[in-house]
Design an enzyme around this catalytic site. Structure first.
Site, PDB file in Angstrom:
ATOM      1  N   ILE A   1      -9.786   6.424   5.019  1.00 46.45           N
ATOM      2  CA  ILE A   1     -10.315   7.772   5.279  1.00 46.45           C
ATOM      3  C   ILE A   1      -9.291   8.620   6.018  1.00 46.45           C
ATOM      4  CG2 ILE A   1     -12.730   6.992   5.333  1.00 46.45           C
ATOM      5  CD1 ILE A   1     -12.484   6.949   8.436  1.00 46.45           C
TER       6      ILE A   1
ATOM      7  N   LEU B   1      -1.415  -9.510   4.156  1.00 43.65           N
ATOM      8  CA  LEU B   1      -1.104 -10.590   5.110  1.00 43.65           C
ATOM      9  C   LEU B   1      -2.039 -11.786   4.941  1.00 43.65           C
ATOM     10  CD1 LEU B   1      -0.326  -8.701   8.467  1.00 43.65           C
ATOM     11  CD2 LEU B   1       1.257 -10.089   7.108  1.00 43.65           C
TER      12      LEU B   1
ATOM     13  N   HIS C   1     -14.185   5.859   0.025  1.00 43.21           N
ATOM     14  CA  HIS C   1     -15.072   5.839   1.192  1.00 43.21           C
ATOM     15  C   HIS C   1     -15.047   7.163   1.962  1.00 43.21           C
ATOM     16  CE1 HIS C   1     -14.895   1.143   1.145  1.00 43.21           C
ATOM     17  NE2 HIS C   1     -15.666   1.642   0.203  1.00 43.21           N
TER      18      HIS C   1
ATOM     19  N   THR D   1      -2.036   0.086   9.176  1.00 41.84           N
ATOM     20  CA  THR D   1      -1.966  -0.534  10.512  1.00 41.84           C
ATOM     21  C   THR D   1      -0.625  -0.225  11.188  1.00 41.84           C
ATOM     22  OG1 THR D   1      -1.321  -2.620   9.466  1.00 41.84           O
ATOM     23  CG2 THR D   1      -3.616  -2.427  10.152  1.00 41.84           C
TER      24      THR D   1
ATOM     25  N   CYS E   1     -24.926  20.146  15.803  1.00 39.86           N
ATOM     26  CA  CYS E   1     -24.752  21.303  14.917  1.00 39.86           C
ATOM     27  C   CYS E   1     -24.987  22.609  15.682  1.00 39.86           C
ATOM     28  CB  CYS E   1     -25.749  21.167  13.764  1.00 39.86           C
ATOM     29  SG  CYS E   1     -25.744  22.564  12.643  1.00 39.86           S
TER      30      CYS E   1
HETATM   31  P1  OAD Z   1      -9.820  -5.007   5.941  1.00 41.50           P
HETATM   32  O1  OAD Z   1      -9.624  -4.883   7.416  1.00 41.50           O
HETATM   33  O2  OAD Z   1     -11.000  -5.736   5.463  1.00 41.50           O
HETATM   34  O3  OAD Z   1      -8.538  -5.679   5.280  1.00 41.50           O
HETATM   35  C1  OAD Z   1      -7.257  -5.249   5.607  1.00 41.50           C
HETATM   36  C2  OAD Z   1      -6.286  -6.313   5.143  1.00 41.50           C
HETATM   37  O4  OAD Z   1      -4.987  -5.813   5.370  1.00 41.50           O
HETATM   38  C3  OAD Z   1      -6.415  -7.623   5.915  1.00 41.50           C
HETATM   39  O5  OAD Z   1      -6.678  -8.682   5.014  1.00 41.50           O
HETATM   40  C4  OAD Z   1      -5.063  -7.799   6.612  1.00 41.50           C
HETATM   41  O6  OAD Z   1      -4.564  -9.130   6.501  1.00 41.50           O
HETATM   42  C5  OAD Z   1      -4.161  -6.875   5.822  1.00 41.50           C
HETATM   43  N1  OAD Z   1      -3.124  -6.233   6.647  1.00 41.50           N
HETATM   44  C6  OAD Z   1      -3.240  -5.634   7.856  1.00 41.50           C
HETATM   45  N2  OAD Z   1      -2.072  -5.112   8.260  1.00 41.50           N
HETATM   46  C7  OAD Z   1      -1.180  -5.398   7.277  1.00 41.50           C
HETATM   47  C8  OAD Z   1       0.215  -5.140   7.099  1.00 41.50           C
HETATM   48  N3  OAD Z   1       0.915  -4.466   8.003  1.00 41.50           N
HETATM   49  N4  OAD Z   1       0.809  -5.595   5.969  1.00 41.50           N
HETATM   50  C9  OAD Z   1       0.091  -6.293   5.010  1.00 41.50           C
HETATM   51  N5  OAD Z   1      -1.215  -6.556   5.144  1.00 41.50           N
HETATM   52  C10 OAD Z   1      -1.861  -6.104   6.244  1.00 41.50           C
HETATM   53  O7  OAD Z   1      -9.776  -3.513   5.359  1.00 41.50           O
HETATM   54  P2  OAD Z   1     -10.280  -2.995   3.929  1.00 41.50           P
HETATM   55  O8  OAD Z   1     -10.074  -4.024   2.883  1.00 41.50           O
HETATM   56  O9  OAD Z   1      -9.697  -1.658   3.739  1.00 41.50           O
HETATM   57  O10 OAD Z   1     -15.599   0.416   4.687  1.00 41.50           O
HETATM   58  O11 OAD Z   1     -11.829  -2.871   4.217  1.00 41.50           O
HETATM   59  C11 OAD Z   1     -12.669  -2.376   3.231  1.00 41.50           C
HETATM   60  C12 OAD Z   1     -13.792  -1.584   3.864  1.00 41.50           C
HETATM   61  O12 OAD Z   1     -14.439  -2.362   4.857  1.00 41.50           O
HETATM   62  C13 OAD Z   1     -13.356  -0.354   4.611  1.00 41.50           C
HETATM   63  O13 OAD Z   1     -13.067   0.746   3.791  1.00 41.50           O
HETATM   64  C14 OAD Z   1     -14.519  -0.078   5.498  1.00 41.50           C
HETATM   65  C15 OAD Z   1     -14.740  -1.488   5.986  1.00 41.50           C
HETATM   66  O14 OAD Z   1     -15.961  -1.783   6.435  1.00 41.50           O
HETATM   67  C16 OAD Z   1     -16.601   1.116   5.223  1.00 41.50           C
HETATM   68  O15 OAD Z   1     -16.642   1.367   6.412  1.00 41.50           O
HETATM   69  C17 OAD Z   1     -17.626   1.565   4.247  1.00 41.50           C
END
Ligand code: OAD
Length: 250
Positions: free
Chosen positions: A101, A218, A117, A25, A151
């Site tokens: 990704i 966070l 992913h 982020t 394509c």
């Molecule tokens: P999420 O958006 O679910 O979680 C990201 C986490 O990072 C959140 O709990 C935030 O609090 C935390 N966060 C954000 N910025 C931060 C920072 N600067 N410092 C510390 N913490 C921070 O993302 P993922 O867990 O990656 O899959 O989500 C998992 C999957 O859900 C993704 O890969 C995607 C999504 O749907 C698919 O699309 C298949």
């Protein structure tokens, strides 16, 4: 608590990192579930990232993709990415398992990255075997081009090689991740809500083996009370302080 995390990292010699969107982020790429800025606060966007939603509305998928693409193209690794690359370089970290990704771990210098992913580097036709690079897909997504990009050989929609909800993980990724989790002495989770399976089960694998668990995120996660250390702070601050505490040179 941060001091305790630094001590555990210092004592560990076979670390696996598990990262999610929160690690990127600060590079300008939005995550999914942060309350104010997460992409999924608009549920219609989430539907587009399912296999079914993409098949039904590839144009909608690419309209969102066109908005997001510039942030992916210009993103640079954050201190958290560099921190993990340094730990690997020192021989303490065996791999990064990531749900992201964006390729930023590799850009920061991490060599062993398991992408659960998929990734944005390449794409493919939804109908024939033709493959595409990110640059080719990006060209076809430019303003003025009709969406979805199609394509060159069969005119079917093309798609990036990312995993949509309801699809299988990339071949071998799960097995490779599990092998590393079975052997690690510390799982360091950074920037993931830990709600999407099978990744969300990985901390459990490590806890069962009595290996250690550190979570830096966070928002709270389902594993906070089981973790050796759970830090609810930004990864920028945590990485800066850990780099300092561990005496890691830039
Ligand atoms: P999420 O958006 O679910 O979680 C990201 C986490 O990072 C959140 O709990 C935030 O609090 C935390 N966060 C954000 N910025 C931060 C920072 N600067 N410092 C510390 N913490 C921070 O993302 P993922 O867990 O990656 O899959 O989500 C998992 C999957 O859900 C993704 O890969 C995607 C999504 O749907 C698919 O699309 C298949």
């Amino acid at each position: 608590m941060l001091e305790k995390a630094a001590k555990i990292i210092k004592e560990s010699s076979s670390i696996v990192a598990l990262t999610g969107a929160g690690v990127s982020t600060a590079a300008g790429i939005p995550d999914f579930r942060s309350p104010e800025s997460g992409l999924w606060k608009d549920p219609s966007k989430m539907v587009l990232f399912t296999a079914f939603g993409f098949a039904l509305d590839p144009k909608g998928f690419y309209e969102l993709g066109r908005q997001l693409l510039p942030s992916f193209l210009k993103a640079e690794p954050t201190l958290a990415h560099y921190f993990l690359a340094k730990l690997e370089h020192q021989g303490k970290l065996r791999c990064v398992i990531t749900q992201n990704i964006d390729g930023l771990h590799q850009k920061a210098g991490s060599k062993k990255v398991i992408e659960m992913h998929g990734n944005l580097r390449t794409g493919r036709c939804t109908n024939c075997p033709t493959e595409y690079t990110l640059e080719e897909m990006a060209d076809k997504m430019n303003q003025g081009h009709e969406l979805p990009p199609t394509c060159q050989d069969c005119q079917s929609p093309i798609r990036p090689n990312i995993v949509l909800f309801g699809e299988d993980l990339p071949t071998g990724a799960y097995e490779e991740a599990m092998e590393n989790l079975e052997d690690c002495d510390l799982l360091l989770v950074m920037g993931s809500s830990l709600v999407v399976y099978p990744v969300a089960d990985m901390p459990r694998v490590v806890l069962r083996r009595h290996a250690r668990l550190i979570i830096i995120n966070l928002q709270p996660t389902q594993y906070d009370s089981s973790a050796d250390v759970s830090l609810h702070m930004s990864l920028e601050e945590a990485s800066r302080r850990l780099v300092e505490a561990l005496g890691i040179k830039p």
